[in-house]
Design a protein around this motif. Structure first.
Motif, PDB file in Angstrom:
ATOM      1  N   ASN A  39       0.854  -1.187   0.000  1.00  0.00           N
ATOM      2  CA  ASN A  39       0.000   0.000   0.000  1.00  0.00           C
ATOM      3  C   ASN A  39       0.887   1.234   0.000  1.00  0.00           C
ATOM      4  OD1 ASN A  39      -2.285  -1.625   0.309  1.00  0.00           O
ATOM      5  ND2 ASN A  39      -2.013  -1.678   2.514  1.00  0.00           N
ATOM      6  N   LEU A  40       0.408   2.292  -0.595  1.00  0.00           N
ATOM      7  CA  LEU A  40       1.158   3.545  -0.609  1.00  0.00           C
ATOM      8  C   LEU A  40       0.818   4.335   0.655  1.00  0.00           C
ATOM      9  CD1 LEU A  40       0.654   4.521  -4.350  1.00  0.00           C
ATOM     10  CD2 LEU A  40       2.553   3.289  -3.329  1.00  0.00           C
ATOM     11  N   ASN A  41       1.265   3.840   1.818  1.00  0.00           N
ATOM     12  CA  ASN A  41       0.873   4.437   3.081  1.00  0.00           C
ATOM     13  C   ASN A  41       1.980   5.252   3.746  1.00  0.00           C
ATOM     14  OD1 ASN A  41       2.470   2.311   3.764  1.00  0.00           O
ATOM     15  ND2 ASN A  41       0.891   1.157   4.809  1.00  0.00           N
ATOM     16  N   ASN A  42       3.121   5.410   3.118  1.00  0.00           N
ATOM     17  CA  ASN A  42       4.188   6.278   3.604  1.00  0.00           C
ATOM     18  C   ASN A  42       4.243   7.486   2.681  1.00  0.00           C
ATOM     19  OD1 ASN A  42       5.066   4.171   5.439  1.00  0.00           O
ATOM     20  ND2 ASN A  42       5.924   3.172   3.640  1.00  0.00           N
ATOM     21  N   ARG A  57      15.598  24.410  -5.635  1.00  0.00           N
ATOM     22  CA  ARG A  57      16.265  24.301  -4.341  1.00  0.00           C
ATOM     23  C   ARG A  57      15.293  23.728  -3.328  1.00  0.00           C
ATOM     24  NH1 ARG A  57      19.732  29.833  -3.988  1.00  0.00           N
ATOM     25  NH2 ARG A  57      21.083  29.307  -5.730  1.00  0.00           N
ATOM     26  N   ILE A  58      15.697  22.621  -2.721  1.00  0.00           N
ATOM     27  CA  ILE A  58      14.850  21.988  -1.713  1.00  0.00           C
ATOM     28  C   ILE A  58      14.945  22.790  -0.425  1.00  0.00           C
ATOM     29  CG2 ILE A  58      14.543  19.938  -0.301  1.00  0.00           C
ATOM     30  CD1 ILE A  58      15.580  18.302  -2.650  1.00  0.00           C
ATOM     31  N   LYS A  59      13.794  23.156   0.108  1.00  0.00           N
ATOM     32  CA  LYS A  59      13.750  23.892   1.361  1.00  0.00           C
ATOM     33  C   LYS A  59      13.544  22.956   2.537  1.00  0.00           C
ATOM     34  CE  LYS A  59      12.095  28.091  -0.743  1.00  0.00           C
ATOM     35  NZ  LYS A  59      11.064  29.104  -0.800  1.00  0.00           N
ATOM     36  N   GLU A  60      12.716  21.928   2.332  1.00  0.00           N
ATOM     37  CA  GLU A  60      12.386  21.020   3.435  1.00  0.00           C
ATOM     38  C   GLU A  60      11.818  19.721   2.881  1.00  0.00           C
ATOM     39  OE1 GLU A  60       8.795  21.587   6.186  1.00  0.00           O
ATOM     40  OE2 GLU A  60      10.462  22.516   7.244  1.00  0.00           O
ATOM     41  N   ILE A  61      12.189  18.607   3.517  1.00  0.00           N
ATOM     42  CA  ILE A  61      11.645  17.297   3.173  1.00  0.00           C
ATOM     43  C   ILE A  61      11.020  16.720   4.438  1.00  0.00           C
ATOM     44  CG2 ILE A  61      12.139  14.983   2.340  1.00  0.00           C
ATOM     45  CD1 ILE A  61      14.636  16.134   0.983  1.00  0.00           C
ATOM     46  N   ASP A  62       9.726  16.450   4.394  1.00  0.00           N
ATOM     47  CA  ASP A  62       9.017  15.834   5.521  1.00  0.00           C
ATOM     48  C   ASP A  62       8.763  14.373   5.187  1.00  0.00           C
ATOM     49  OD1 ASP A  62       8.896  18.356   6.540  1.00  0.00           O
ATOM     50  OD2 ASP A  62       6.767  18.661   6.167  1.00  0.00           O
ATOM     51  N   LEU A  63       9.136  13.499   6.095  1.00  0.00           N
ATOM     52  CA  LEU A  63       8.912  12.072   5.927  1.00  0.00           C
ATOM     53  C   LEU A  63       7.993  11.587   7.023  1.00  0.00           C
ATOM     54  CD1 LEU A  63       9.611   9.211   4.782  1.00  0.00           C
ATOM     55  CD2 LEU A  63      11.462   9.181   6.450  1.00  0.00           C
ATOM     56  N   ARG A  64       6.932  10.915   6.634  1.00  0.00           N
ATOM     57  CA  ARG A  64       6.039  10.299   7.615  1.00  0.00           C
ATOM     58  C   ARG A  64       5.817   8.861   7.177  1.00  0.00           C
ATOM     59  NH1 ARG A  64       1.450  12.714  11.126  1.00  0.00           N
ATOM     60  NH2 ARG A  64       2.737  14.513  10.759  1.00  0.00           N
ATOM     61  N   LEU A  65       6.436   7.938   7.923  1.00  0.00           N
ATOM     62  CA  LEU A  65       6.215   6.526   7.674  1.00  0.00           C
ATOM     63  C   LEU A  65       4.877   6.131   8.279  1.00  0.00           C
ATOM     64  CD1 LEU A  65       9.775   5.166   8.430  1.00  0.00           C
ATOM     65  CD2 LEU A  65       8.768   5.636   6.212  1.00  0.00           C
ATOM     66  N   HIS A  66       4.313   5.026   7.836  1.00  0.00           N
ATOM     67  CA  HIS A  66       3.003   4.568   8.289  1.00  0.00           C
ATOM     68  C   HIS A  66       2.970   4.430   9.806  1.00  0.00           C
ATOM     69  CE1 HIS A  66      -0.836   2.636   8.055  1.00  0.00           C
ATOM     70  NE2 HIS A  66      -0.386   1.556   8.658  1.00  0.00           N
ATOM     71  N   LYS A  67       1.964   5.006  10.425  1.00  0.00           N
ATOM     72  CA  LYS A  67       1.715   4.956  11.871  1.00  0.00           C
ATOM     73  C   LYS A  67       2.677   5.817  12.692  1.00  0.00           C
ATOM     74  CE  LYS A  67      -1.299   1.359  11.920  1.00  0.00           C
ATOM     75  NZ  LYS A  67      -2.557   1.250  12.514  1.00  0.00           N
TER      76      LYS A  67
END
Length: 107
Positions: A39-42, A57-67
């Motif tokens: 599933n594409l849950n991340n 130019r990347i300002k910010e990268i937010d990562l949210r893994l499942h749960k």
């Protein structure tokens, strides 16, 4: 954008889908990557802008893994890849244990 991250995800057996958002209020552009094995849950949210030369130019990268309760915030793609390499397998194993416990409890 994020070529190394895309290559890493493909090598690890993850599928991803990329969508583009252009908010009206802020001058930033936003890409949203959804990824996962089944599933594409991340998700990754990449906020970027353009310099005066037109370079992205990347300002910010937010990562949210499942749960996960709180997103992990990175300034560079290198920091993101370092985190993913160390935590992605552990996170998948944790989710498999949770699913196994649910299946055993319902049996």
């Amino acid at each position: 954008m994020l070529d190394q991250t895309k290559k890493f995800l493909r090598d690890q057996g993850y599928h991803y889908k990329k969508t583009y958002i252009r908010p009206l209020i802020t001058p930033d552009n936003i890409y949203v990557f959804r990824f996962g094995k089944n599933n594409l849950n991340n998700r990754l949210i990449i906020r970027y802008g353009h310099g005066w030369t037109g370079r992205q130019r990347i300002k910010e990268i937010d990562l949210r893994l499942h749960k996960q309760k709180h997103p992990r915030i990175f300034k560079t793609e290198r920091g993101l890849l370092k985190y993913l390499a160390g935590h992605l397998k552990q996170h998948e194993q944790k989710l498999e244990k949770i699913e196994d416990n649910k299946n055993n409890a319902s049996s």
